[in-house]
Design a protein around this motif. Sequence first.
Motif, short mmCIF file in Angstrom:
data_model
loop_
_atom_site.label_atom_id
_atom_site.label_comp_id
_atom_site.label_asym_id
_atom_site.label_seq_id
_atom_site.Cartn_x
_atom_site.Cartn_y
_atom_site.Cartn_z
N ILE A 7 0.75 -1.26 0.05
CA ILE A 7 -0.02 -0.24 -0.05
C ILE A 7 0.78 1.36 0.13
CG2 ILE A 7 -1.63 1.37 1.44
CD1 ILE A 7 -3.04 -0.89 0.13
N LEU A 9 1.20 5.17 1.27
CA LEU A 9 0.48 5.90 2.18
C LEU A 9 0.97 7.18 2.03
CD1 LEU A 9 0.38 3.85 5.64
CD2 LEU A 9 -1.58 4.48 4.00
N GLU A 14 -6.60 9.74 3.16
CA GLU A 14 -6.57 8.44 3.75
C GLU A 14 -5.62 8.14 4.83
OE1 GLU A 14 -8.82 5.96 2.75
OE2 GLU A 14 -9.71 7.80 2.07
N LYS A 29 -8.23 -8.72 10.96
CA LYS A 29 -7.85 -7.58 10.46
C LYS A 29 -6.45 -7.15 11.21
CE LYS A 29 -11.23 -7.62 7.39
NZ LYS A 29 -12.05 -8.69 7.90
N TYR A 46 -6.75 3.07 11.03
CA TYR A 46 -7.13 2.53 9.88
C TYR A 46 -7.31 1.10 10.15
CZ TYR A 46 -2.02 1.75 9.38
OH TYR A 46 -0.84 1.46 9.55
N GLN A 47 -7.73 0.22 8.90
CA GLN A 47 -7.71 -1.10 9.09
C GLN A 47 -7.05 -1.72 7.82
OE1 GLN A 47 -11.43 -3.27 7.64
NE2 GLN A 47 -11.84 -3.60 9.75
N TYR A 48 -6.37 -2.83 8.05
CA TYR A 48 -5.97 -3.44 6.55
C TYR A 48 -6.18 -5.08 6.65
CZ TYR A 48 -2.33 -5.15 3.39
OH TYR A 48 -2.08 -5.71 2.40
N TYR A 50 -5.18 -8.18 5.34
CA TYR A 50 -3.99 -8.59 4.42
C TYR A 50 -4.42 -9.64 3.59
CZ TYR A 50 -4.19 -12.32 8.31
OH TYR A 50 -4.53 -13.28 9.10
N ASN A 53 -5.60 -7.49 0.64
CA ASN A 53 -4.89 -6.21 0.52
C ASN A 53 -5.75 -4.93 0.27
OD1 ASN A 53 -2.29 -4.84 0.13
ND2 ASN A 53 -2.50 -4.80 -2.34
N TYR A 55 -7.17 -1.62 2.28
CA TYR A 55 -6.87 -0.46 3.29
C TYR A 55 -8.02 0.52 3.37
CZ TYR A 55 -5.06 3.83 5.57
OH TYR A 55 -4.78 4.90 6.22
N LYS A 57 -9.67 3.54 5.98
CA LYS A 57 -9.62 4.49 6.95
C LYS A 57 -10.97 4.39 7.88
CE LYS A 57 -10.73 8.78 6.24
NZ LYS A 57 -10.89 10.18 5.71
#
Length: 287
Positions: A7, A9, A14, A29, A46-48, A50, A53, A55, A57
């Motif tokens: 990702i 950033l 975001e 997550k 934020y949450q990702y 994996y 993939n 992302y 906010k």
Amino acid sequence: NKYTKLINLNESLEGGGPTGTFVHATDDKLYGITIGGGTHNLGVLYQYDYLTNVYAKKFDFDSLDGYSMWGSLLQASNGKLYGTTVGGGANKFGTLFEYDITSNVFTKKLDFDGVAKGSYSRCVLIQASNGKLYGTTSGGGTNNAGVLYEYDITTDTYLKLFDFTLPNNGEQPSTLFQASNGKLYGMAHGGGLYGNGSIFEYDIANNTLTKKVDFDGANKGSAPYGSLIEPVTGKLYGMTLAGGSAISYGALFEYDFINDVYTKKIAFSGSSNGSFPNNSLMKASNN
């Protein structure tokens, strides 16, 4: 041995400038925070995912709810995420907040206020065996040297437990650690007998704080950083940012709390093994 960028950033809506470490939550997550970007340019939570993939906010920090979180999030036993900020809030001394990953609701739980509740909580919160959260502030309190506090997530109750003092037990305490004996251990970045910081013990059963080690510079190190770990029962390990030798590049140490014995294990020396460690150790599967 391949590196893959997942990702990008940046200082956008975001979020940008991620800090701290991820927390792997029960919904599988990853959650983290940034100190920049977002709607107010004060960072985001934020949450990702994996696995996909993706992302997302989840919250924009602002001046009222708090901003500039130095530590990492904690997922407590109730499934909610908790953290602290060093900026913003009603008194501009930072906040303690809760984020519900199920309902996506962010709630400010506490405004730090200086003397009564401390200020600038830079630590990572921990949940002790009694279910309560414990943390420290680097400023505020009666002596403006920081406090150790307790937050009950069941009753939403804050309790200041201890006011630090520079010569006696240190100042600017860092993240706490609950050892196998049930007691909390932490390090003060400054103060103590030599002004180089200390290791302290807090007994949550009888509400007593005891200084255990005074960092002295060249011998034991100075300015301890990060948190302690207990890879061997009864022995805590940590690092100092400076001291440890005449060249003052930092040290890795062991503290045996059963026998009350401090041992310097490594003196960092620069090119051969690095210098100025400023984070926490972890125990890997190979010991």
